[in-house]
Enzyme design. Structure first.
Site, short mmCIF file in Angstrom:
data_model
loop_
_atom_site.label_atom_id
_atom_site.label_comp_id
_atom_site.label_asym_id
_atom_site.label_seq_id
_atom_site.Cartn_x
_atom_site.Cartn_y
_atom_site.Cartn_z
N ASN A 1 -2.30 1.95 8.85
CA ASN A 1 -3.56 2.43 8.28
C ASN A 1 -4.69 1.96 9.19
OD1 ASN A 1 -5.79 3.02 6.74
ND2 ASN A 1 -5.31 1.60 5.07
N LYS B 1 -7.75 2.72 9.06
CA LYS B 1 -9.05 2.62 8.37
C LYS B 1 -10.14 3.29 9.21
CE LYS B 1 -7.22 -1.30 5.93
NZ LYS B 1 -7.43 -2.53 5.19
N HIS C 1 -5.87 3.60 -2.34
CA HIS C 1 -6.04 2.34 -1.61
C HIS C 1 -7.15 1.51 -2.26
CE1 HIS C 1 -7.03 -0.50 1.55
NE2 HIS C 1 -5.80 -0.27 2.02
N GLU D 1 -9.52 -0.11 -1.11
CA GLU D 1 -10.88 0.09 -0.58
C GLU D 1 -11.50 1.38 -1.15
OE1 GLU D 1 -9.81 -0.45 3.54
OE2 GLU D 1 -9.40 -2.54 3.08
N GLU E 1 0.21 -3.53 -2.66
CA GLU E 1 -0.75 -4.24 -1.82
C GLU E 1 -1.60 -5.15 -2.70
OE1 GLU E 1 -1.52 -1.93 2.08
OE2 GLU E 1 -2.96 -1.26 0.60
N GLY F 1 -6.43 -7.79 4.52
CA GLY F 1 -7.42 -8.18 5.52
C GLY F 1 -7.87 -9.63 5.43
N SER G 1 -1.95 -8.14 5.07
CA SER G 1 -1.79 -9.13 6.14
C SER G 1 -0.34 -9.23 6.64
CB SER G 1 -2.30 -10.50 5.69
OG SER G 1 -3.68 -10.43 5.40
P1 PGA Z 1 -4.17 -5.47 6.36
O1 PGA Z 1 -4.45 -4.13 5.52
O2 PGA Z 1 -2.80 -5.32 6.97
O3 PGA Z 1 -5.27 -5.52 7.37
O4 PGA Z 1 -4.21 -6.60 5.39
C1 PGA Z 1 -3.44 -3.50 4.78
C2 PGA Z 1 -4.00 -2.27 4.10
O5 PGA Z 1 -5.17 -2.26 3.71
O6 PGA Z 1 -3.29 -1.26 3.94
#
Ligand code: PGA
Length: 251
Positions: free
Chosen positions: A9, A11, A96, A98, A168, A174, A214
């Site tokens: 992803n 983003k 997601h 976000e 997740e 993140g 992460s």
């Molecule tokens: P990250 O994000 O690996 O940077 O923690 C995962 C995601 O948001 O799908």
């Protein structure tokens, strides 16, 4: 028995030219006939360039990070599943955290988006997971149960067979904090159990459940060794070709 999937992803990162370089670098490092499906989810504006590179490989698929619930209409700034489908998109991330946080999307809307995407032949990667305070008060199972019931239990068995789930935990996205393999496995097993109860063992046993939050080369192998973890949804580490390839090779 079920598909192993590693999805990246990106983003809101990678211009079209940067994305073309990154995906070329990734595919060049990968051996053919991998037992893992790779899905790259660039921002909309980089999909075309990425899809052109991927088209030549056959074992890497293009995904998107969201789509609108309607197929067309007066929705300024939005992109529909029909548009994505025509560009070669085969997966779409939906729900997601976000999108939930910044665009106030909830599972009622996400449930409809899932049906729209499937109707266009695009497989949804449905994201669920609890927030830190919910984990700290031991509500994670209740929270995820409610998310899955609302987003997925209105699907037909045929529709459910097209879904990929990504667990997740929001506190791990993140942040550099990863769920322990034990915490992730426990939740994945719980999710598979819910799907088995509602849709039957056959659909549940074929369901790919990815872990996200992460995930990096240092922890991917241990996470992917768990019986109910079928791959990962990778954010930050998917922007680095070497790290992303190492994660894929952790299988
Ligand atoms: P990250 O994000 O690996 O940077 O923690 C995962 C995601 O948001 O799908």
């Amino acid at each position: 028995m079920r598909k192993k999937i590693v999805a990246g992803n990106w983003k809101m990162n990678m211009t079209p030219s940067q994305g073309a370089i990154l995906v070329t670098d990734i595919t060049r490092q990968l051996v053919k006939d991998l037992d893992v499906q790779i899905v790259i989810c660039p921002p909309y504006t980089s999909i075309d360039r990425v899809a052109r590179v991927i088209r030549e490989t056959k074992w890497v698929f293009c995904g998107a990070q969201d789509c609108h619930v309607q197929l067309s209409g007066a929705f300024t700034g939005d992109i529909s599943a029909a548009m994505l489908q025509e560009m070669g998109v085969r997966y779409v991330i939906l729900g997601h955290s976000e999108r939930r946080k910044y665009y106030h999307e909830d599972d009622i809307l996400v449930a409809e988006k899932i049906k729209t995407a499937i109707g266009e032949g695009i497989r949804p990667i449905y994201c669920c997971g609890e927030e830190l305070q919910e984990r700290e008060t031991n509500q994670q199972f209740e929270v995820v149960e409610m998310q899955i019931e609302t987003a997925l239990f209105g699907l037909s068995p045929e529709q459910m067979s097209e879904v990929v789930i990504a667990y997740e935990p929001v506190w791990a996205i993140g942040t550099g904090k990863t769920a322990t393999p034990g915490q992730a496995q426990e939740m994945h097993e719980f999710i598979r159990g819910m799907i088995a109860e509602k849709f039957g063992d056959d659909i549940a046993s074929k369901l790919s459940i990815l872990y996200g939050g992460s995930c990096k080369p240092e922890n991917a192998h241990e996470l992917f060794s768990q019986p109910d973890i079928d791959g990962g949804l990778i954010g930050g580490a998917s922007l680095d070709a070497d790290a992303f390839v190492k994660i894929i090779q952790s299988f």
